[in-house]
Motif scaffolding. Structure first.
Motif, PDB file in Angstrom:
ATOM      1  N   VAL A  72       1.671  -4.750 -21.048  1.00 14.47           N
ATOM      2  CA  VAL A  72       1.074  -4.963 -19.328  1.00 14.47           C
ATOM      3  C   VAL A  72       2.294  -6.170 -18.674  1.00 14.47           C
ATOM      4  O   VAL A  72       2.283  -5.409 -17.226  1.00 14.47           O
ATOM      5  CB  VAL A  72      -0.430  -5.665 -19.398  1.00 14.47           C
ATOM      6  N   ALA A  75       4.941  -3.921 -17.610  1.00 15.10           N
ATOM      7  CA  ALA A  75       5.134  -2.964 -15.955  1.00 15.10           C
ATOM      8  C   ALA A  75       4.949  -3.642 -14.923  1.00 15.10           C
ATOM      9  O   ALA A  75       5.078  -3.515 -14.333  1.00 15.10           O
ATOM     10  CB  ALA A  75       3.647  -2.790 -16.653  1.00 15.10           C
ATOM     11  N   ILE A  76       4.131  -5.090 -15.384  1.00 13.56           N
ATOM     12  CA  ILE A  76       4.335  -6.649 -14.209  1.00 13.56           C
ATOM     13  C   ILE A  76       4.924  -6.594 -13.203  1.00 13.56           C
ATOM     14  O   ILE A  76       5.922  -7.058 -12.275  1.00 13.56           O
ATOM     15  CB  ILE A  76       3.731  -7.639 -14.529  1.00 13.56           C
ATOM     16  N   GLU A  80       5.155  -4.461 -10.478  1.00 15.79           N
ATOM     17  CA  GLU A  80       3.693  -4.822 -10.133  1.00 15.79           C
ATOM     18  C   GLU A  80       2.576  -3.987  -9.520  1.00 15.79           C
ATOM     19  O   GLU A  80       1.119  -3.742  -9.174  1.00 15.79           O
ATOM     20  CB  GLU A  80       3.363  -6.344  -9.670  1.00 15.79           C
ATOM     21  N   ALA A  83       1.082  -1.609 -11.250  1.00 15.75           N
ATOM     22  CA  ALA A  83       0.171  -1.996 -12.334  1.00 15.75           C
ATOM     23  C   ALA A  83      -1.140  -2.587 -11.643  1.00 15.75           C
ATOM     24  O   ALA A  83      -1.889  -2.584 -11.649  1.00 15.75           O
ATOM     25  CB  ALA A  83       0.404  -3.285 -12.602  1.00 15.75           C
ATOM     26  N   TYR A  88      -4.716  -3.028 -12.868  1.00 13.29           N
ATOM     27  CA  TYR A  88      -4.977  -4.038 -13.640  1.00 13.29           C
ATOM     28  C   TYR A  88      -4.933  -5.537 -13.142  1.00 13.29           C
ATOM     29  O   TYR A  88      -4.060  -5.952 -11.852  1.00 13.29           O
ATOM     30  CB  TYR A  88      -3.427  -4.331 -14.333  1.00 13.29           C
ATOM     31  N   THR A  90      -3.489  -8.360 -12.635  1.00 13.05           N
ATOM     32  CA  THR A  90      -1.569  -9.245 -12.427  1.00 13.05           C
ATOM     33  C   THR A  90      -2.134 -10.650 -12.287  1.00 13.05           C
ATOM     34  O   THR A  90      -1.307 -11.191 -12.999  1.00 13.05           O
ATOM     35  CB  THR A  90      -1.193  -8.822 -11.735  1.00 13.05           C
TER      36      THR A  90
END
Length: 227
Positions: A72, A75-76, A80, A83, A88, A90
């Motif tokens: 994750v 991915a951020i 972002e 995500a 999510y 973040t």
């Protein structure tokens, strides 16, 4: 940038407070006994204790990278908003990453204070954060072993070039510029693919297929029969 700002604030706070030991820091830090049994005053025991702490911290980092939490974070870093669109939170993930980073940095700082039995104000100065960034850039960003190699290289340089005095910073800067110009991926980022045999190799050109003339006739006849 927030980390650098907080480090500078802590440095000035400690300088003004003049905590135990004066402006030079805390001296004569006792090593004591680990769990009340293991005597850390012995050199070899202290060495293996620090090695165990390092391996533990390194294992935590590796486990975090290859866990869903680490994925994750990747991915951020890459995108972002995407995500966030996937559901999510973040902010929470970034806060956890910051806390984990601070905890590992504090663990490393505590072992350094035990080894040298001294805690200097330079350990909380903003230049220490810059030195960590320099270690990462020289070793290789995005690699697991890169910061370790960078830390080993810069620490060794500081120890062997200590007699150069203030020129140590200049030498480190020159080496940093050299690494940026020649090793853009860092030392590990450049050396590791060659060491592991994973450097992408150019594909050989396709071989020319020799077609016999009677094969061409057969193809023509087959095409004619098929209408």
């Amino acid at each position: 940038m927030v980390t650098l700002a907080l480090a500078q604030m802590v440095f000035f706070f400690c300088l003004q407070a003049k905590f135990t030991g004066g402006e030079d820091g805390i001296q004569a830090v006792p090593r004591g006994y680990l769990f009340g049994i293991i005597d850390l005053n012995q050199t070899m025991v202290m060495y293996y204790f620090v090695l165990a702490v390092f391996l533990f911290g390194f294992g935590v980092i590796v486990r975090a990278i290859y866990s869903p939490f680490g994925q994750v974070l990747k991915a951020i870093r890459e995108n972002e908003p995407r995500a966030i669109s996937l559901g999510y939170r973040t902010e929470q993930y970034k806060l956890l990453a910051f806390v984990l980073s601070a905890a590992l940095a504090g663990l490393a700082g505590s072992t350094k204070a035990l080894v040298f039995q001294f805690a200097s104000l330079t350990d909380v100065d903003w230049t220490m954060s810059g030195e960590v960034v320099l270690m990462t850039l020289v070793g290789g960003i995005g690699t697991i072993l890169g910061p370790v190699v960078g830390a080993f290289l810069l620490t060794t340089m500081e120890n062997y070039l200590a007699q150069a005095g203030s020129y140590v910073t200049t030498i480190e800067g020159a080496i940093f510029v050299l690494c940026v110009l020649t090793f853009r991926e860092g030392i590990v980022g450049v050396v590791a693919p060659y060491a592991m045999g994973r450097r992408a190799r150019p594909e050989p050109p396709p071989e020319e297929v020799q077609v016999e003339e009677h094969d061409v006739e057969k193809l023509r006849q087959a095409a004619g029969e098929g209408g």
